[in-house]
Scaffold this motif. Structure first.
Motif, PDB file in Angstrom:
ATOM      1  N   GLY A   1       0.795  -1.212   0.000  1.00  0.00           N
ATOM      2  CA  GLY A   1       0.000   0.000   0.000  1.00  0.00           C
ATOM      3  C   GLY A   1       0.825   1.258   0.000  1.00  0.00           C
ATOM      4  N   LEU A   2       0.122   2.363   0.022  1.00  0.00           N
ATOM      5  CA  LEU A   2       0.743   3.674   0.027  1.00  0.00           C
ATOM      6  C   LEU A   2       0.939   4.129   1.467  1.00  0.00           C
ATOM      7  CD1 LEU A   2       1.543   5.583  -2.300  1.00  0.00           C
ATOM      8  CD2 LEU A   2      -0.602   6.796  -1.902  1.00  0.00           C
ATOM      9  N   ALA A   3       2.119   4.649   1.768  1.00  0.00           N
ATOM     10  CA  ALA A   3       2.390   5.142   3.116  1.00  0.00           C
ATOM     11  C   ALA A   3       1.474   6.331   3.429  1.00  0.00           C
ATOM     12  CB  ALA A   3       3.852   5.549   3.241  1.00  0.00           C
ATOM     13  N   PRO A   4       1.098   6.505   4.700  1.00  0.00           N
ATOM     14  CA  PRO A   4       0.157   7.572   5.054  1.00  0.00           C
ATOM     15  C   PRO A   4       0.775   8.961   5.155  1.00  0.00           C
ATOM     16  CG  PRO A   4       0.772   6.328   7.006  1.00  0.00           C
ATOM     17  CD  PRO A   4       1.414   5.629   5.845  1.00  0.00           C
TER      18      PRO A   4
ATOM     19  N   ASP B   1       7.523   0.750  -7.212  1.00  0.00           N
ATOM     20  CA  ASP B   1       6.977   0.871  -5.865  1.00  0.00           C
ATOM     21  C   ASP B   1       5.994   2.044  -5.861  1.00  0.00           C
ATOM     22  OD1 ASP B   1       6.504   1.400  -3.150  1.00  0.00           O
ATOM     23  OD2 ASP B   1       8.525   0.799  -2.573  1.00  0.00           O
ATOM     24  N   PRO B   2       4.759   1.832  -5.399  1.00  0.00           N
ATOM     25  CA  PRO B   2       3.814   2.949  -5.366  1.00  0.00           C
ATOM     26  C   PRO B   2       4.316   4.129  -4.543  1.00  0.00           C
ATOM     27  CG  PRO B   2       2.996   1.076  -4.108  1.00  0.00           C
ATOM     28  CD  PRO B   2       4.158   0.593  -4.901  1.00  0.00           C
ATOM     29  N   ASN B   3       5.125   3.861  -3.527  1.00  0.00           N
ATOM     30  CA  ASN B   3       5.662   4.965  -2.733  1.00  0.00           C
ATOM     31  C   ASN B   3       6.679   5.787  -3.511  1.00  0.00           C
ATOM     32  OD1 ASN B   3       4.298   4.681  -0.141  1.00  0.00           O
ATOM     33  ND2 ASN B   3       5.330   2.704  -0.034  1.00  0.00           N
ATOM     34  N   LEU B   4       7.351   5.175  -4.474  1.00  0.00           N
ATOM     35  CA  LEU B   4       8.248   5.938  -5.339  1.00  0.00           C
ATOM     36  C   LEU B   4       7.440   6.818  -6.280  1.00  0.00           C
ATOM     37  CD1 LEU B   4      11.127   6.543  -6.264  1.00  0.00           C
ATOM     38  CD2 LEU B   4      10.942   4.615  -7.859  1.00  0.00           C
ATOM     39  N   ILE B   5       6.377   6.258  -6.828  1.00  0.00           N
ATOM     40  CA  ILE B   5       5.500   7.052  -7.699  1.00  0.00           C
ATOM     41  C   ILE B   5       4.915   8.226  -6.924  1.00  0.00           C
ATOM     42  CG2 ILE B   5       3.343   7.020  -9.013  1.00  0.00           C
ATOM     43  CD1 ILE B   5       3.921   4.105  -9.711  1.00  0.00           C
ATOM     44  N   ALA B   6       4.434   7.962  -5.719  1.00  0.00           N
ATOM     45  CA  ALA B   6       3.845   9.036  -4.903  1.00  0.00           C
ATOM     46  C   ALA B   6       4.883  10.087  -4.540  1.00  0.00           C
ATOM     47  CB  ALA B   6       3.220   8.445  -3.639  1.00  0.00           C
TER      48      ALA B   6
ATOM     49  N   TYR C   1      11.038   9.234   0.214  1.00  0.00           N
ATOM     50  CA  TYR C   1      10.806   7.842  -0.173  1.00  0.00           C
ATOM     51  C   TYR C   1      11.229   6.865   0.921  1.00  0.00           C
ATOM     52  CZ  TYR C   1      11.268   3.339  -2.438  1.00  0.00           C
ATOM     53  OH  TYR C   1      11.191   2.002  -2.729  1.00  0.00           O
ATOM     54  N   GLU C   2      12.373   7.088   1.522  1.00  0.00           N
ATOM     55  CA  GLU C   2      12.838   6.164   2.562  1.00  0.00           C
ATOM     56  C   GLU C   2      11.882   6.158   3.754  1.00  0.00           C
ATOM     57  OE1 GLU C   2      15.097   3.888   2.478  1.00  0.00           O
ATOM     58  OE2 GLU C   2      15.669   4.428   0.443  1.00  0.00           O
ATOM     59  N   ASP C   3      11.350   7.332   4.111  1.00  0.00           N
ATOM     60  CA  ASP C   3      10.359   7.369   5.185  1.00  0.00           C
ATOM     61  C   ASP C   3       9.099   6.614   4.778  1.00  0.00           C
ATOM     62  OD1 ASP C   3      11.960   8.850   6.884  1.00  0.00           O
ATOM     63  OD2 ASP C   3      11.165  10.784   6.229  1.00  0.00           O
ATOM     64  N   ALA C   4       8.670   6.803   3.528  1.00  0.00           N
ATOM     65  CA  ALA C   4       7.469   6.128   3.042  1.00  0.00           C
ATOM     66  C   ALA C   4       7.671   4.624   2.973  1.00  0.00           C
ATOM     67  CB  ALA C   4       7.088   6.671   1.668  1.00  0.00           C
ATOM     68  N   ARG C   5       8.834   4.206   2.532  1.00  0.00           N
ATOM     69  CA  ARG C   5       9.124   2.775   2.394  1.00  0.00           C
ATOM     70  C   ARG C   5       9.062   2.069   3.748  1.00  0.00           C
ATOM     71  NH1 ARG C   5      13.540  -0.566   2.257  1.00  0.00           N
ATOM     72  NH2 ARG C   5      14.908   1.142   2.895  1.00  0.00           N
ATOM     73  N   ARG C   6       9.408   2.797   4.817  1.00  0.00           N
ATOM     74  CA  ARG C   6       9.340   2.239   6.163  1.00  0.00           C
ATOM     75  C   ARG C   6       7.916   2.236   6.715  1.00  0.00           C
ATOM     76  NH1 ARG C   6      10.953   4.966   9.797  1.00  0.00           N
ATOM     77  NH2 ARG C   6      11.537   6.964   8.871  1.00  0.00           N
ATOM     78  N   GLY C   7       6.999   2.865   5.972  1.00  0.00           N
ATOM     79  CA  GLY C   7       5.626   2.940   6.441  1.00  0.00           C
ATOM     80  C   GLY C   7       5.408   3.995   7.498  1.00  0.00           C
ATOM     81  N   ALA C   8       6.290   4.996   7.550  1.00  0.00           N
ATOM     82  CA  ALA C   8       6.179   6.048   8.563  1.00  0.00           C
ATOM     83  C   ALA C   8       4.903   6.868   8.345  1.00  0.00           C
ATOM     84  CB  ALA C   8       7.402   6.955   8.511  1.00  0.00           C
TER      85      ALA C   8
END
Length: 221
Positions: free
Chosen positions: A60-63, A86-91, A187-194
């Protein structure tokens, strides 16, 4: 029932009971040795999950992304599957480029959600259409990702500064360096699900907030 391995031990003179015990003890050890010598063939025995690949189903997408970008979450997940990203990279790219504003236009003429230059579109294509804009932008991003060998900084630099700068940080201009700084951190924060990203907050304070306010006014709710 005797196994073939136990039979071999018995033919060498060992009692049956000892032979069967040897098989029970040595078989798991042989599996571990096989994994060490040839991990690709023994990967099904590994207790660790396979590395994440772009577009992985269920990811999913990180919040942490702003509401203007979250508004596109369904499309982002679909694009992630289509372009194997990765959707988080796109976002992350959408966050920095337009903050989800489909009508965004830069002073250099870049257009739409992913701020694609007009020469990337065909004569009959509508660059303002989100799907068309995503097709051009994400095809370019996917190619940058491939050329960078999965290196996030390299892929982001290639998206911003052109594929010729991938692997050559000495050729990154000041704009590309800033872009990579913002993008990698977010991106790194998003990838961790932060749930929050200090780097995203920096970007907002550095001027991104104005972009998001503009997006909020333009997005049809």
């Amino acid at each position: 029932m005797w196994t073939l391995e136990a039979q071999r031990w018995v033919t060498r003179g060992l009692p049956l009971g000892i032979a069967m015990l040897a098989v029970l003890l040595l078989t798991p050890l042989a599996g571990l040795v096989a994994m060490a010598l040839n991990p690709e063939e023994a990967i099904h025995l590994s207790p660790f999950p396979a590395p994440h690949r772009g577009g992985e189903e269920g990811r999913g997408l990180a919040p942490l992304f702003t509401p203007e970008v979250q508004r596109w979450s369904a499309q982002i997940l679909a694009w992630a599957q289509a372009y194997q990203l990765d959707p988080n990279l796109i976002a992350t790219v959408m966050q920095i480029e337009s903050c989800g504003d489909p009508l965004a236009r830069s002073s250099r003429g870049a257009i739409g959600l992913f701020q694609v230059m007009p020469f990337h579109f065909g004569a009959r294509e509508d660059p303002w259409d989100p799907e068309t804009n995503a097709r051009a932008g994400l095809s370019y991003l996917a190619e940058a990702w491939r050329k960078a060998g999965g290196d996030v900084a390299g892929a982001l630099a290639g998206y911003n500064g052109g594929h010729t700068v991938i692997g050559r940080p000495e050729r990154w201009g000041e704009e590309t360096r800033r872009y990579v700084y913002w993008g990698v951190g977010i991106y790194e924060d998003a990838r961790r699900g932060a749930t929050q990203s200090p780097r995203l907050q920096e970007w907002l304070e550095a001027g991104g907030r104005h972009l998001c306010e503009q997006a909020a006014r333009r997005i049809i709710r």
